[in-house]
Write an enzyme that holds these catalytic residues in place. Structure first.
Site, PDB file in Angstrom:
ATOM      1  N   GLU A  27     -19.294 -35.488 -31.631  1.00 15.34           N
ATOM      2  CA  GLU A  27     -20.397 -34.918 -32.403  1.00 15.34           C
ATOM      3  C   GLU A  27     -20.241 -33.422 -32.628  1.00 15.34           C
ATOM      4  O   GLU A  27     -20.537 -32.912 -33.698  1.00 15.34           O
ATOM      5  CB  GLU A  27     -21.738 -35.213 -31.732  1.00 15.34           C
ATOM      6  CG  GLU A  27     -22.148 -36.686 -31.786  1.00 15.34           C
ATOM      7  CD  GLU A  27     -22.220 -37.239 -33.208  1.00 15.34           C
ATOM      8  OE1 GLU A  27     -22.346 -36.457 -34.161  1.00 15.34           O
ATOM      9  OE2 GLU A  27     -22.126 -38.467 -33.357  1.00 15.34           O
ATOM     10  N   TYR A 110     -29.774 -32.155 -33.959  1.00 10.93           N
ATOM     11  CA  TYR A 110     -28.935 -33.239 -34.453  1.00 10.93           C
ATOM     12  C   TYR A 110     -28.059 -33.837 -33.341  1.00 10.93           C
ATOM     13  O   TYR A 110     -28.067 -35.043 -33.098  1.00 10.93           O
ATOM     14  CB  TYR A 110     -28.020 -32.794 -35.618  1.00 10.93           C
ATOM     15  CG  TYR A 110     -26.931 -33.817 -35.810  1.00 10.93           C
ATOM     16  CD1 TYR A 110     -27.233 -35.033 -36.405  1.00 10.93           C
ATOM     17  CD2 TYR A 110     -25.658 -33.640 -35.275  1.00 10.93           C
ATOM     18  CE1 TYR A 110     -26.282 -36.054 -36.485  1.00 10.93           C
ATOM     19  CE2 TYR A 110     -24.704 -34.635 -35.350  1.00 10.93           C
ATOM     20  CZ  TYR A 110     -25.019 -35.830 -35.961  1.00 10.93           C
ATOM     21  OH  TYR A 110     -24.095 -36.828 -36.012  1.00 10.93           O
ATOM     22  N   ASP A 128     -29.066 -35.895 -40.211  1.00 13.65           N
ATOM     23  CA  ASP A 128     -28.010 -34.943 -40.526  1.00 13.65           C
ATOM     24  C   ASP A 128     -27.941 -34.854 -42.049  1.00 13.65           C
ATOM     25  O   ASP A 128     -28.805 -35.380 -42.745  1.00 13.65           O
ATOM     26  CB  ASP A 128     -26.674 -35.402 -39.942  1.00 13.65           C
ATOM     27  CG  ASP A 128     -26.086 -36.562 -40.710  1.00 13.65           C
ATOM     28  OD1 ASP A 128     -26.874 -37.345 -41.270  1.00 13.65           O
ATOM     29  OD2 ASP A 128     -24.860 -36.690 -40.775  1.00 13.65           O
TER      30      ASP A 128
END
Length: 287
Positions: A27, A110, A128
DNA sequence: AAGACGTGGGC
DNA sequence: TGCCCAAGTCT
């Protein structure tokens, strides 16, 4: 969901695991960075630093070197700092609780939601640029999340979230946004939502150009900082003067400013005992 | 709360 | 060629 089952990117390396550390690494790498570029970095990274403890043990300089080519170098530094914190505070286990995740450097709304949902398999909207655009367009008829408003997009995302299967739901939205409902040239003709899409109904409005970009990128501090870190990646240390020499055009006159900024960010440090010699950061002493 | 923060690929 | 965009976060 039918579209996702048939067309989703189910084989992405970070989707084959539920290890919170692995998901976190992916991520962070994926922040503002496209999937194709991340893939090889992620695989190499996991081989080299398979868990938070091993990453915490690494020299920051080596972590920054391994990041070469991904951009936004502070992400590498923050990921290392997060690994150190996780090792010291959470016995080496990356948390999956959103609020706890957000206390780690470089992890915002996020990334916290993504790790919570994708690794922890818990129910939370993952917003996102992709999922936001899909929801803003399909449900709100807006050009993008910006136009729709963060607030309204978040509310819509929460309302749409199914009570079960949130992980697949979020991944489906993400793939749809990345593969079909793209920013530039959406493929509405093969979109599973084409029949009820509010954006299509509204005549496919486009957002106003962001403008900006008055100066060439090569003239920005960002560019110069990138050159400096990149040069340091290949050497143990460099003098201020050497660094100035490798900077093109008017940048040489601003070396001190750039170096000061990079030092403040922790991306470089003075060679111990010197004033004008620089290197990528070593392990912090005493913790 | 705008602006800073890298890099590479697509059109 | 030059501009836009990409699984955001921090100050």
């Amino acid at each position: 969901m039918r579209w996702y089952r048939a067309n989703g990117r189910h084989d992405l390396p970070w989707r084959l695991t539920r290890d919170p550390y692995a998901v976190l690494v992916s991520e962070v790498m994926l922040q503002q960075t496209q999937v194709d570029r991340v893939k090889p970095y992620f695989v190499d990274w996991m081989e080299r630093w398979p868990d938070a403890a091993s990453l915490a043990d690494a020299e920051p300089a080596e972590v920054i070197r391994a990041w070469a080519g991904l951009g936004y170098n502070r992400r590498a530094l923050n990921l290392h700092r997060a690994a150190v914190k996780v090792t010291d505070r959470f016995e080496g286990r990356v948390p999956t609780d959103e609020d706890t995740l957000k206390t780690l450097p470089g992890i915002g709304p996020y990334t916290a939601a993504a790790v919570h949902c994708f690794a922890g398999e818990r129910r939370t909207p993952v917003l996102d640029t992709n999922t936001g655009r899909v929801i803003a367009r399909a449900r709100l008829g807006a050009a993008d999340m910006r136009t729709a408003g963060d607030r309204r997009t978040r509310e819509a995302a929460s309302e749409l979230l199914p009570s079960r299967g949130a992980r697949d739901w979020n991944l489906a939205l993400m793939d749809l946004g990345a593969m079909v409902c793209t920013a530039r040239k959406p493929a509405c003709d093969r979109c599973p939502l084409r029949n009820g899409c509010a954006w299509l109904l509204a005549g496919s409005p486009v957002a106003e150009g962001a403008g900006a970009a008055a100066v060439r990128f090569e003239e920005t501090a960002r560019f110069a900082r990138g050159r400096i870190v990149d040069a340091l990646r290949e050497r143990d240390a460099m003098e201020t003067l050497e660094i100035a020499d490798l900077l093109p055009g008017a940048h040489a006159a601003n070396v001190d400013t750039y170096l000061g900024g990079l030092e403040r960010d922790g991306l470089i440090e003075r060679l111990p005992g010197t004033e004008r010699s620089w290197r990528l950061p070593g392990k912090a002493t005493g913790r």
